[in-house]
Design an enzyme around this catalytic site. Structure first.
Site, mmCIF file in Angstrom:
data_model
loop_
_atom_site.group_PDB
_atom_site.id
_atom_site.type_symbol
_atom_site.label_atom_id
_atom_site.label_comp_id
_atom_site.label_asym_id
_atom_site.label_seq_id
_atom_site.Cartn_x
_atom_site.Cartn_y
_atom_site.Cartn_z
ATOM 1 N N SER A 85 48.067 48.159 35.303
ATOM 2 C CA SER A 85 47.591 47.072 34.454
ATOM 3 C C SER A 85 46.298 47.455 33.757
ATOM 4 O O SER A 85 45.528 48.289 34.253
ATOM 5 C CB SER A 85 47.356 45.826 35.317
ATOM 6 O OG SER A 85 46.633 44.840 34.625
ATOM 7 N N TYR A 123 42.649 42.304 41.503
ATOM 8 C CA TYR A 123 43.933 42.822 41.011
ATOM 9 C C TYR A 123 43.750 44.210 40.405
ATOM 10 O O TYR A 123 44.484 45.156 40.733
ATOM 11 C CB TYR A 123 44.509 41.854 39.984
ATOM 12 C CG TYR A 123 45.809 42.283 39.368
ATOM 13 C CD1 TYR A 123 46.937 42.483 40.152
ATOM 14 C CD2 TYR A 123 45.929 42.453 37.993
ATOM 15 C CE1 TYR A 123 48.155 42.856 39.589
ATOM 16 C CE2 TYR A 123 47.141 42.817 37.414
ATOM 17 C CZ TYR A 123 48.244 43.023 38.219
ATOM 18 O OH TYR A 123 49.441 43.391 37.655
ATOM 19 N N LYS A 127 45.253 47.864 41.717
ATOM 20 C CA LYS A 127 46.049 48.735 40.854
ATOM 21 C C LYS A 127 45.412 50.125 40.729
ATOM 22 O O LYS A 127 46.097 51.148 40.788
ATOM 23 C CB LYS A 127 46.211 48.096 39.478
ATOM 24 C CG LYS A 127 47.177 46.933 39.434
ATOM 25 C CD LYS A 127 48.610 47.378 39.729
ATOM 26 C CE LYS A 127 49.612 46.271 39.481
ATOM 27 N NZ LYS A 127 50.996 46.700 39.795
#
Length: 346
Positions: free
Chosen positions: A126, A150, A154
């Protein structure tokens, strides 16, 4: 190796689209699919497929994905995860799913690889890996410094995929995805604790396009009115679902020698659009009365997370690898989604 592909996160929207795209890809004739997720996925028609309901944080259940009647996959698409706001709100769950389960899948892939062969391991990452002060245009050499759980998860898994590739355990390919617009689906229920960011650019809920085109009111969490300056200043790096899934398939066919020798990270091509650009495209395609279905209630947490993501990229490198980009910005994407709504595909 036979032409067998494992997709984790296959019950998700993009995972389902990928399964259909691989079925129709002339470069993957007679592809056989192993589809796994926390809920049992649905296989596309016309494929030999195994669908498995699996907890991807459980070692035995992950190992079972490599012990189906279809045999060992030649390609693994690692697409499962707890998304933006969910990772931020439940830190432990984000670590477990976005890091620990990816490492488990990597290690299982390593252990199950037949001698003298490498399994392709395609990891969907991402743009949330970026943060902090950024150049006006991100390049492949821009350092990733995430500002959210997040993105941290990642980036950690990206490093693992690179390391397993460097050591010759796998043939890794890391795709940093643009925000994908517009996704189909019913109006979203009240968000559970593990929900993604509920925003105009959220991969989980592109509400300010989707719901109005269905004749439904929705709330934009950026700004307090249609005149808010935040609509002009908050931009994101976007791509259509069709182009994104096409690039997933292309990633399988890029020669390993074509990647940079020091990293397998590639951000996928996209285009820059502001919230205002989204609303302007909606008006051009569907009229002012549809835009009036969008209400505004500013959400500072959502705005902070999305604002930390970069919005402009130099795409020379991904294009050189054969990846493709949308042409025409938001309007053709909104027009296509309107057609999908009218024809019952949304």
């Amino acid at each position: 190796m036979p032409n067998v592909v494992l997709i984790t996160g296959a019950a998700g929207w993009l995972g389902g689209l990928l399964a259909h795209a691989l079925r129709d890809d002339p470069k993957t004739p007679d592809v056989q699919l192993i589809l796994a997720d926390i809920v049992e996925p649905k296989a596309p028609d016309g494929n030999k497929a195994v669908t498995i309901k699996a907890d991807l944080t459980d070692k035995a259940q992950v190992e079972a994905l490599f012990d189906t009647p279809l045999g060992i996959p030649d390609t693994v698409y690692c697409m499962h995860g707890i998304m933006s706001r969910g990772s931020e709100d439940d830190f432990e769950l984000g670590l477990k799913v976005n890091i620990d389960s990816v490492r488990l899948l990597l290690e299982t892939t390593r252990q199950k690889t037949p001698p003298g062969q490498l399994i392709k391991f395609i990891f969907t990452s991402s743009l949330a890996v970026y943060g902090g002060p950024l150049p006006e245009v991100v390049t492949p050499s821009t350092i990733a410094t995430p500002e959210g759980a997040y993105g941290m998860g990642k980036l950690t898994s990206e490093l693992l995929v690179n390391e397993y590739t460097r050591r010759g355990f796998i043939d890794g390919r890391i795709l940093r995805l643009p925000t994908v617009v517009v996704r189909p689906g019913p109006p979203p229920p009240p968000p559970p604790p593990s929900s993604p960011v509920r925003g105009p650019f959220s991969p989980g809920c592109i509400r300010i396009i989707r719901e109005p085109l269905k004749g439904l009111e929705t709330t934009c969490p950026i700004g307090d009115s249609l005149a808010s300056p935040e609509l002009d200043s908050l931009a994101a790096w976007l791509a259509s679902p069709q182009t994104t899934v096409r690039n997933f398939v292309i990633a399988k066919h890029v020669p390993a020698s074509a990647f940079y020798p020091h990293t397998r990270v590639v951000y996928l091509p996209g285009f820059t659009a502001t919230v205002r650009d989204e609303l302007d495209a909606l008006e051009k395609v569907a009229g002012k009365e549809v835009v009036q279905l969008v209400k505004f209630k500013d959400d500072p947490v959502n705005r902070r997370i999305v604002k930390s993501w970069p919005a402009k990229f130099d795409i020379e490198y991904p294009l050189s690898l054969g990846f493709v980009v949308d042409e025409g910005g938001m309007e053709p994407i909104v027009r296509q989604f309107k057609k999908d709504v009218e024809e019952g595909r949304a």
